[in-house]
Scaffold this active site. Structure first.
Site, mmCIF file in Angstrom:
data_model
loop_
_atom_site.group_PDB
_atom_site.id
_atom_site.type_symbol
_atom_site.label_atom_id
_atom_site.label_comp_id
_atom_site.label_asym_id
_atom_site.label_seq_id
_atom_site.Cartn_x
_atom_site.Cartn_y
_atom_site.Cartn_z
ATOM 1 C CB SER A 123 -0.965 0.000 1.184
ATOM 2 O OG SER A 123 -0.238 -0.133 2.386
ATOM 3 C CG HIS A 146 -4.104 -0.994 -2.240
ATOM 4 N ND1 HIS A 146 -4.562 0.312 -2.300
ATOM 5 C CD2 HIS A 146 -3.814 -1.229 -0.934
ATOM 6 C CE1 HIS A 146 -4.527 0.842 -1.088
ATOM 7 N NE2 HIS A 146 -4.080 -0.074 -0.240
ATOM 8 C CE LYS A 185 -7.383 0.531 0.641
ATOM 9 N NZ LYS A 185 -8.335 0.428 1.754
HETATM 10 C C1 PLP Z 1 -3.290 -3.357 2.207
HETATM 11 C C2 PLP Z 1 -4.452 -2.868 3.007
HETATM 12 N N1 PLP Z 1 -5.151 -3.747 3.749
HETATM 13 C C3 PLP Z 1 -6.201 -3.360 4.478
HETATM 14 C C4 PLP Z 1 -6.620 -2.049 4.498
HETATM 15 C C5 PLP Z 1 -7.792 -1.658 5.341
HETATM 16 O O1 PLP Z 1 -8.922 -1.506 4.563
HETATM 17 P P1 PLP Z 1 -10.121 -0.560 5.036
HETATM 18 O O2 PLP Z 1 -9.726 0.836 4.691
HETATM 19 O O3 PLP Z 1 -11.312 -1.039 4.290
HETATM 20 O O4 PLP Z 1 -10.245 -0.752 6.512
HETATM 21 C C6 PLP Z 1 -5.945 -1.108 3.730
HETATM 22 C C7 PLP Z 1 -6.425 0.292 3.707
HETATM 23 O O5 PLP Z 1 -5.801 1.240 3.916
HETATM 24 C C8 PLP Z 1 -4.825 -1.520 2.986
HETATM 25 O O6 PLP Z 1 -4.104 -0.625 2.289
#
Ligand code: PLP
Length: 398
Positions: free
Chosen positions: A192, A220, A251
């Protein structure tokens, strides 16, 4: 109601003040920026328009008329709140329908909806691994994975970022350990903060060879990777099989919520044991209906949007690289540039802001010390002029 005596309240406020002071001294103090409104590539902040390079709405679906309509029709039918957790009265027809759609989309036997990606990772991991089990985790995995592992109580071995030989050496070392019920390899599909892609084919091979569960966080990747946007496994041509796929609807789907997709027995186990699923009120049906529509759009009508997304991605990444920036091996719409220390990253973020580009500095603990950066995210909502404008600003070295 006053809970603490005067002396105790003062001690508390001194200690909070001390913590805040420490954060400020390290230049790590964060404030919330309030968005008045957003449309396509632009956001309005305090009445000023900015080109937004800080959104994960990759396919620009959050304002899609079909999704808005699905949510508003559901609002009329169900009202807003769901009223209870899924195992009480919080499972509505749309929840089941979304799970069926996700399972079909991800080519798995079943799926389960969670409220957020954070709740999914902190819910799923402790079900798959517990005390005495072992988790192998990429050093750049998302914070929600790290927190899920902490909650699980399992032992953890961190392997160097995407380093398959390092992971294999840890797996080999571990085979001598007795009494381990389960071993779990876990990775972000798209990292991310770096925008690079995990070597999923090698990970899938290793997980089979060493009889280890593989879980991927496709937050992502979903909607972005693969010919039809199915995510990391489609990108590499890997069959879902025993792999546990976590993904988000927050996303590329432009909605809210998350899911686990995998074997039916795993999903049944999650329903029975995942605490973030069991002990939390379910997503409002209108949010779920929006998610269903978004999955439908991704599945059947997003090729054009994905084409634009990748065109924009290449334009920004090539442009920044040509300007001499290190984009940290990005292969996706997450395009970071390494700034190094906190002050430099803040200076670049401020400069961009002053000139109408919203791409705030990313600092520890989100990234490692010395690896502060500007993280540009590109969406299908950007056009060439937006990207060229940002590139024009980045010509100046700060
Ligand atoms: C790789 C990854 N996993 C999990 C999440 C968490 O997702 P959410 O924003 O739906 O809580 C994110 C979000 O920032 C992320 O980038």
């Amino acid at each position: 109601m006053k809970v603490y005596s005067k002396g105790r309240t003062q001690t508390l406020s001194t200690s909070f003040h001390q913590d805040l002071k420490e954060i400020k001294e390290k230049k790590l103090f964060r404030k919330l920026e309030c968005i008045d409104s957003s449309k396509d590539s632009h956001v309005l902040i305090n009445g000023r328009s900015f080109i937004n390079f800080a959104s994960n709405d990759y396919l620009n679906l959050s304002g899609h008329p079909g999704i808005v309509k699905a949510a508003s029709s559901a609002l009329k039918k169900y009202g807003f709140g769901s009223g209870a957790s899924r195992l009480l009265s919080g499972t509505y027809v749309p929840h089941k329908k979304l799970e069926e759609r996700i399972a079909a989309f991800k080519h798995t036997q079943a799926a389960l909806v969670f409220n957020t990606g954070y709740a999914a990772n902190t819910g799923i991991i402790p079900v798959i691994a517990g005390k005495g089990d072992l988790v192998f985790s990429d050093e750049l995995n998302h914070a929600s994975i790290i927190d899920g592992i902490r909650l699980s109580g399992a032992d953890v071995m961190i392997y160097r970022h995407k380093d398959i030989s390092h992971l294999e050496s840890l797996l080999k070392k571990d085979t001598q350990r007795a009494n381990v019920k389960r071993r779990l390899i876990i990775t972000d599909t798209v990292f991310s903060m770096d925008g690079d892609i995990a070597p999923l084919s090698d990970l899938a091979k290793l997980s089979k060879q060493y009889d280890t569960v593989l879980m991927i966080d496709d937050a992502h990747g979903t909607g972005v990777l693969g010919k039809t946007g199915r995510g990391g496994l489609e990108h590499f041509g890997i069959r879902a099989g025993n792999i546990i796929q976590m993904g988000t609807l927050s996303k590329a789907a432009g909605c809210y919520g998350a899911f686990a997709a995998g074997r039916r027995d795993v999903i049944e186990l999650l329903i029975n044991r995942a605490r973030s699923f069991i002990y939390s009120t379910s997503l409002p049906p209108a949010v779920v209906e929006a998610g269903i529509k978004a999955v439908e759009i991704i599945e059947s009508g997003s090729a054009r949007l994905r084409k634009k997304l990748w065109k924009n991605t290449n334009r920004l990444n090539d442009g920044l690289t040509n300007l001499g920036y290190d984009t940290l091996g990005s292969e996706t719409p997450i395009v970071p540039i390494l700034a190094g220390d906190v002050s430099t990253a803040m200076k670049i973020g401020r400069y961009l802001y002053e000139n109408g580009v919203y791409a705030p500095a990313i600092r520890p603990p989100t990234v490692q010390e010395g690896k502060c950066r500007i993280r540009f995210t590109v969406t299908a909502g950007h056009n060439d002029e937006d990207i060229d404008f940002a590139l024009g600003l980045m010509k100046r070295r700060l």
